[in-house]
Write a protein that holds these residues in place. Structure first.
Motif, PDB file in Angstrom:
ATOM      1  N   VAL A   1     -31.038 -57.483 -48.497  1.00  0.00           N
ATOM      2  CA  VAL A   1     -30.897 -58.780 -49.148  1.00  0.00           C
ATOM      3  C   VAL A   1     -29.632 -58.745 -49.991  1.00  0.00           C
ATOM      4  O   VAL A   1     -29.492 -57.899 -50.876  1.00  0.00           O
ATOM      5  CB  VAL A   1     -32.120 -59.100 -50.038  1.00  0.00           C
ATOM      6  N   ASP A   2     -28.697 -59.657 -49.694  1.00  0.00           N
ATOM      7  CA  ASP A   2     -27.448 -59.748 -50.451  1.00  0.00           C
ATOM      8  C   ASP A   2     -27.677 -60.646 -51.662  1.00  0.00           C
ATOM      9  O   ASP A   2     -27.665 -61.871 -51.552  1.00  0.00           O
ATOM     10  CB  ASP A   2     -26.327 -60.307 -49.569  1.00  0.00           C
ATOM     11  N   CYS A   3     -27.888 -60.024 -52.816  1.00  0.00           N
ATOM     12  CA  CYS A   3     -28.191 -60.768 -54.038  1.00  0.00           C
ATOM     13  C   CYS A   3     -26.976 -61.504 -54.599  1.00  0.00           C
ATOM     14  O   CYS A   3     -27.122 -62.381 -55.442  1.00  0.00           O
ATOM     15  CB  CYS A   3     -28.751 -59.822 -55.089  1.00  0.00           C
TER      16      CYS A   3
ATOM     17  N   ALA B   1     -31.613 -66.346 -54.111  1.00  0.00           N
ATOM     18  CA  ALA B   1     -32.903 -66.959 -54.446  1.00  0.00           C
ATOM     19  C   ALA B   1     -34.049 -65.964 -54.261  1.00  0.00           C
ATOM     20  O   ALA B   1     -34.977 -65.904 -55.074  1.00  0.00           O
ATOM     21  CB  ALA B   1     -33.142 -68.200 -53.603  1.00  0.00           C
ATOM     22  N   ILE B   2     -33.981 -65.162 -53.201  1.00  0.00           N
ATOM     23  CA  ILE B   2     -35.014 -64.147 -52.964  1.00  0.00           C
ATOM     24  C   ILE B   2     -35.005 -63.122 -54.088  1.00  0.00           C
ATOM     25  O   ILE B   2     -36.052 -62.688 -54.566  1.00  0.00           O
ATOM     26  CB  ILE B   2     -34.796 -63.430 -51.614  1.00  0.00           C
ATOM     27  N   CYS B   3     -33.823 -62.723 -54.505  1.00  0.00           N
ATOM     28  CA  CYS B   3     -33.705 -61.738 -55.573  1.00  0.00           C
ATOM     29  C   CYS B   3     -34.361 -62.256 -56.849  1.00  0.00           C
ATOM     30  O   CYS B   3     -35.083 -61.517 -57.522  1.00  0.00           O
ATOM     31  CB  CYS B   3     -32.240 -61.391 -55.820  1.00  0.00           C
ATOM     32  N   ALA B   4     -34.151 -63.511 -57.167  1.00  0.00           N
ATOM     33  CA  ALA B   4     -34.783 -64.096 -58.345  1.00  0.00           C
ATOM     34  C   ALA B   4     -36.300 -64.133 -58.187  1.00  0.00           C
ATOM     35  O   ALA B   4     -37.036 -63.801 -59.116  1.00  0.00           O
ATOM     36  CB  ALA B   4     -34.230 -65.496 -58.594  1.00  0.00           C
ATOM     37  N   GLN B   5     -36.778 -64.512 -57.008  1.00  0.00           N
ATOM     38  CA  GLN B   5     -38.223 -64.573 -56.763  1.00  0.00           C
ATOM     39  C   GLN B   5     -38.869 -63.198 -56.842  1.00  0.00           C
ATOM     40  O   GLN B   5     -40.011 -63.061 -57.260  1.00  0.00           O
ATOM     41  CB  GLN B   5     -38.504 -65.198 -55.403  1.00  0.00           C
ATOM     42  N   GLN B   6     -38.138 -62.154 -56.429  1.00  0.00           N
ATOM     43  CA  GLN B   6     -38.654 -60.778 -56.458  1.00  0.00           C
ATOM     44  C   GLN B   6     -38.373 -60.086 -57.799  1.00  0.00           C
ATOM     45  O   GLN B   6     -38.643 -58.904 -57.955  1.00  0.00           O
ATOM     46  CB  GLN B   6     -38.039 -59.971 -55.318  1.00  0.00           C
ATOM     47  N   ARG B   7     -37.806 -60.827 -58.744  1.00  0.00           N
ATOM     48  CA  ARG B   7     -37.466 -60.314 -60.074  1.00  0.00           C
ATOM     49  C   ARG B   7     -36.466 -59.156 -60.017  1.00  0.00           C
ATOM     50  O   ARG B   7     -36.594 -58.162 -60.728  1.00  0.00           O
ATOM     51  CB  ARG B   7     -38.726 -59.918 -60.825  1.00  0.00           C
ATOM     52  N   VAL B   8     -35.490 -59.306 -59.147  1.00  0.00           N
ATOM     53  CA  VAL B   8     -34.414 -58.316 -59.031  1.00  0.00           C
ATOM     54  C   VAL B   8     -33.227 -58.853 -59.814  1.00  0.00           C
ATOM     55  O   VAL B   8     -32.616 -59.838 -59.409  1.00  0.00           O
ATOM     56  CB  VAL B   8     -34.037 -58.079 -57.548  1.00  0.00           C
ATOM     57  N   PHE B   9     -32.933 -58.215 -60.936  1.00  0.00           N
ATOM     58  CA  PHE B   9     -31.867 -58.707 -61.810  1.00  0.00           C
ATOM     59  C   PHE B   9     -30.751 -57.697 -62.022  1.00  0.00           C
ATOM     60  O   PHE B   9     -29.784 -57.969 -62.714  1.00  0.00           O
ATOM     61  CB  PHE B   9     -32.448 -59.145 -63.155  1.00  0.00           C
ATOM     62  N   SER B  10     -30.900 -56.492 -61.463  1.00  0.00           N
ATOM     63  CA  SER B  10     -29.827 -55.504 -61.495  1.00  0.00           C
ATOM     64  C   SER B  10     -29.795 -54.829 -60.135  1.00  0.00           C
ATOM     65  O   SER B  10     -30.785 -54.831 -59.406  1.00  0.00           O
ATOM     66  CB  SER B  10     -30.044 -54.486 -62.614  1.00  0.00           C
ATOM     67  N   LEU B  11     -28.645 -54.260 -59.798  1.00  0.00           N
ATOM     68  CA  LEU B  11     -28.466 -53.694 -58.459  1.00  0.00           C
ATOM     69  C   LEU B  11     -28.056 -52.228 -58.565  1.00  0.00           C
ATOM     70  O   LEU B  11     -27.417 -51.843 -59.536  1.00  0.00           O
ATOM     71  CB  LEU B  11     -27.383 -54.474 -57.711  1.00  0.00           C
ATOM     72  N   PRO B  12     -28.368 -51.432 -57.570  1.00  0.00           N
ATOM     73  CA  PRO B  12     -29.205 -51.717 -56.407  1.00  0.00           C
ATOM     74  C   PRO B  12     -30.684 -51.550 -56.729  1.00  0.00           C
ATOM     75  O   PRO B  12     -31.056 -50.899 -57.705  1.00  0.00           O
ATOM     76  CB  PRO B  12     -28.771 -50.656 -55.392  1.00  0.00           C
TER      77      PRO B  12
END
Length: 112
Positions: free
Chosen positions: A55-57, A63-74
């Motif tokens: 998933v390219d955040c 949008a997927i990253c926000a829904q999955q609560r991904v706020f930092s990478l990787p």
């Protein structure tokens, strides 16, 4: 890795594969781009039944990253039988991911 741009694609991948690794990364994230081929090689060599999704955040997957609560990478998520199993955020090694996969993968696919 299967590119994921919409939540429905992620849901379909999780439903159709008993074991899934999801890498949340970004085009401009150097660490993300460095670990992506390492994860792919590990899965191809040791965990051939495990599907890999990306998933390219920083692009179409934001949008997927926000829904999955991904706020930092990787971020690497491990899913077994449609359920979240483990998650690695920012600072982790490929070895840690490997060790987390080994036991549930062996149980799921009857390997010693």
């Amino acid at each position: 890795m299967i590119p994921i741009a919409e939540e429905q694609q992620l849901d379909a991948a999780l439903a159709s594969h008993p074991a899934v690794l999801v890498l949340y990364g970004g085009r401009t994230c150097g660490v993300c781009q460095a670990i992506k081929p390492q994860l792919e090689a590990m899965l191809a060599g040791e965990f051939t039944e495990m599907a890999a999704c990306y998933v390219d955040c920083q692009g179409e997957g934001s949008a997927i990253c926000a829904q999955q609560r991904v706020f930092s990478l990787p971020v690497v998520q491990l899913w077994f039988e449609g359920q979240p199993f483990d998650e690695f955020v920012r600072v982790f090694s490929i070895g840690e991911v490997r060790r987390a996969i080994q036991r549930p993968y062996a149980a799921l696919f009857d390997q010693a």
